[in-house]
Scaffold this motif. Structure first.
Motif, mmCIF file in Angstrom:
data_model
loop_
_atom_site.group_PDB
_atom_site.id
_atom_site.type_symbol
_atom_site.label_atom_id
_atom_site.label_comp_id
_atom_site.label_asym_id
_atom_site.label_seq_id
_atom_site.Cartn_x
_atom_site.Cartn_y
_atom_site.Cartn_z
ATOM 1 N N ARG A 240 109.790 -20.033 -1.439
ATOM 2 C CA ARG A 240 110.198 -18.623 -1.410
ATOM 3 C C ARG A 240 111.238 -18.332 -2.476
ATOM 4 N N ALA A 241 112.154 -19.283 -2.681
ATOM 5 C CA ALA A 241 113.170 -19.107 -3.716
ATOM 6 C C ALA A 241 112.537 -19.038 -5.102
ATOM 7 N N VAL A 242 111.548 -19.919 -5.333
ATOM 8 C CA VAL A 242 110.853 -19.912 -6.620
ATOM 9 C C VAL A 242 110.080 -18.608 -6.804
ATOM 10 N N SER A 249 105.196 -13.095 -11.421
ATOM 11 C CA SER A 249 104.115 -14.065 -11.564
ATOM 12 C C SER A 249 103.167 -13.971 -10.370
ATOM 13 N N ALA A 250 101.976 -13.473 -10.620
ATOM 14 C CA ALA A 250 100.994 -13.335 -9.538
ATOM 15 C C ALA A 250 100.582 -14.687 -8.991
ATOM 16 N N SER A 251 100.482 -15.706 -9.875
ATOM 17 C CA SER A 251 100.051 -17.032 -9.424
ATOM 18 C C SER A 251 101.089 -17.658 -8.503
ATOM 19 N N THR A 252 102.374 -17.472 -8.822
ATOM 20 C CA THR A 252 103.429 -18.026 -7.967
ATOM 21 C C THR A 252 103.450 -17.343 -6.614
ATOM 22 N N GLN A 253 103.304 -16.010 -6.611
ATOM 23 C CA GLN A 253 103.285 -15.275 -5.349
ATOM 24 C C GLN A 253 102.087 -15.688 -4.495
ATOM 25 N N LYS A 254 100.938 -15.859 -5.152
ATOM 26 C CA LYS A 254 99.742 -16.287 -4.422
ATOM 27 C C LYS A 254 99.923 -17.683 -3.857
ATOM 28 N N ALA A 255 100.536 -18.573 -4.647
ATOM 29 C CA ALA A 255 100.760 -19.947 -4.184
ATOM 30 C C ALA A 255 101.665 -19.961 -2.969
ATOM 31 N N GLU A 256 102.703 -19.131 -2.990
ATOM 32 C CA GLU A 256 103.617 -19.101 -1.857
ATOM 33 C C GLU A 256 102.904 -18.640 -0.594
ATOM 34 N N ARG A 257 102.050 -17.617 -0.732
ATOM 35 C CA ARG A 257 101.308 -17.136 0.440
ATOM 36 C C ARG A 257 100.356 -18.193 0.965
ATOM 37 N N GLU A 258 99.679 -18.895 0.068
ATOM 38 C CA GLU A 258 98.728 -19.920 0.489
ATOM 39 C C GLU A 258 99.429 -21.075 1.189
ATOM 40 N N VAL A 259 100.539 -21.522 0.625
ATOM 41 C CA VAL A 259 101.264 -22.632 1.237
ATOM 42 C C VAL A 259 101.831 -22.225 2.588
ATOM 43 N N THR A 260 102.343 -20.985 2.678
ATOM 44 C CA THR A 260 102.854 -20.500 3.962
ATOM 45 C C THR A 260 101.757 -20.531 5.019
ATOM 46 N N LYS A 261 100.572 -20.061 4.655
ATOM 47 C CA LYS A 261 99.446 -20.064 5.599
ATOM 48 C C LYS A 261 99.094 -21.485 6.022
ATOM 49 N N MET A 262 99.063 -22.405 5.064
ATOM 50 C CA MET A 262 98.713 -23.789 5.377
ATOM 51 C C MET A 262 99.740 -24.430 6.304
ATOM 52 N N VAL A 263 101.012 -24.181 6.030
ATOM 53 C CA VAL A 263 102.066 -24.773 6.855
ATOM 54 C C VAL A 263 101.988 -24.252 8.276
#
Length: 363
Positions: A240-242, A249-263
């Motif tokens: 989230r900090a990153v 950065s759309a890719s960073t925002q998308k990555a954060e959402r995906e990782v949050t969902k996985m966790v």
């Protein structure tokens, strides 16, 4: 079936438990090793559970075997973290081979037809596999915390560390599952008496069941769950900090959402599999003398055995690279879903690595 104090187990065999309310002088008439346990549930209930166990059998074996084969077949999957996923698959196969298989046949017969010795073997093997599985999930979470959050600076998580983590899961598993073989608690038929596990039921001081249940709760559920929540919690905070620093950065925002969902899925999967079993055993131990349906013990046992299917689905199929390799193996070289290895997936060693460690390392 209902239980009331005092517990008369002093005068009964060491291989099984009979509720006080059944009030019988001929224990062989109700022995879970000799006769159908239809006094605990209707034949249709036994058949439904038998079918469910068969489902776990025919799905759990292929998924976990494919996980192991893919890791050895595809060099790019032989990362240090995937050693732990293979370790998890091996533990799942033990649970399926000894637990689900035995329970499937026993539910179809409506009693534990394999006998007392097989009950102890099944109880020990299923408990061992389950404990190794639990600790493997904790090791996976802690590895992600070390690699992505970098609390130790430039520390590199190597294959040696992964092997040590795998060995530790088996040591902890044996510490957890072996005591009932040596007199600290015991393995007996549970629930509908068609699968075996630790004795949650009796108050007989001979077995010290209460202390063993508390030990399992603290060492094999509370501690691994704490590691998982702490590790994934710190991981989400770092991501989230990153993402906040790279709002454009759309890719960073998308990555954060995906990782949050996985966790979230990982933690929920852990709780769905193990929380019912833990709550049931603790409730029985802390509410001695209160009435309860003995047959209800089969419900949490079924949930815990279903982890052999849930875990691979969560930890393997949510990993794009692993999923792609598995589909290619199944469909002879080409994934039907179009999963191709791209630059980002090549840098991933697990599903929570959607953002590389360099991207999410603290500044």
């Amino acid at each position: 079936m209902h239980r009331t104090k005092p517990d008369p187990q002093e005068d009964l065999p060491d291989d099984f438990y009979i509720p006080v309310s059944l009030n019988t002088n001929n224990i062989t008439m109700l022995s879970p090793f000799l006769v159908p346990q239809t006094h605990l549930g209707s034949p249709s209930v036994f058949m439904v559970l038998s079918v469910f166990m068969f489902f776990l059998l025919i799905t759990g074996i292929p998924i976990n075997v494919l996980t192991i084969i893919c890791t050895f077949k595809y060099k790019k999957l032989r990362s240090h973290l995937n050693y732990i996923l293979v370790n998890l698959a091996v533990a799942n196969l033990i649970v399926v081979g000894f637990g689900s298989t035995t329970a499937f046949y026993s539910f179809s017969q409506m009693y534990f037809a394999w006998g007392p010795l097989a009950c102890k073997i099944e109880g020990f093997a299923a408990t061992l596999g389950g404990m190794v599985s639990l600790w493997s999930l904790a090791v996976v979470a802690f590895e992600r915390f070390l690699v992505i959050c970098k609390p130790l600076g430039n520390f590199t998580f190597r294959s040696t560390h992964a092997i040590i983590g795998c060995v530790a899961t088996w040591v902890f598993g044996l510490i957890s599952s072996a005591p009932p073989l040596f007199g600290w608690s015991r393995y007996i038929p549970e629930g509908l008496q068609c699968s075996c596990g630790p004795d949650w039921y009796t108050t007989n001081n001979k077995w010290n069941n209460e202390s063993y249940v508390i030990f399992l709760f603290c060492f094999c559920f509370g501690f691994p769950l704490s590691v998982i929540i702490f590790s994934y919690g710190r991981l989400l905070m770092t991501l989230r900090a990153v993402a906040k620093q790279q709002e454009q950065s759309a890719s960073t925002q998308k990555a954060e959402r995906e990782v949050t969902k996985m966790v979230v899925v990982m933690v929920l999967g852990f709780l769905v599999c193990w929380l019912p079993y833990t709550v049931f055993s603790l409730w029985v131990v802390t509410h001695r003398g209160e009435s309860f349906e003995l047959a209800l013990g089969s419900i949490p046992a079924v949930f815990s055995k279903s982890s052999t299917v849930y875990n691979p689905l969560i930890y393997v199929f949510m990993n794009k690279q692993f999923r792609s390799c598995m589909m290619k193996l199944i469909f002879c070289g080409k994934s039907p879903f179009g999963d191709e290895d791209d630059a980002s997936s090549a840098s991933q060693s697990t599903q929570v690595s959607s953002v590389s460690s360099s991207q999410v390392a603290p500044a």
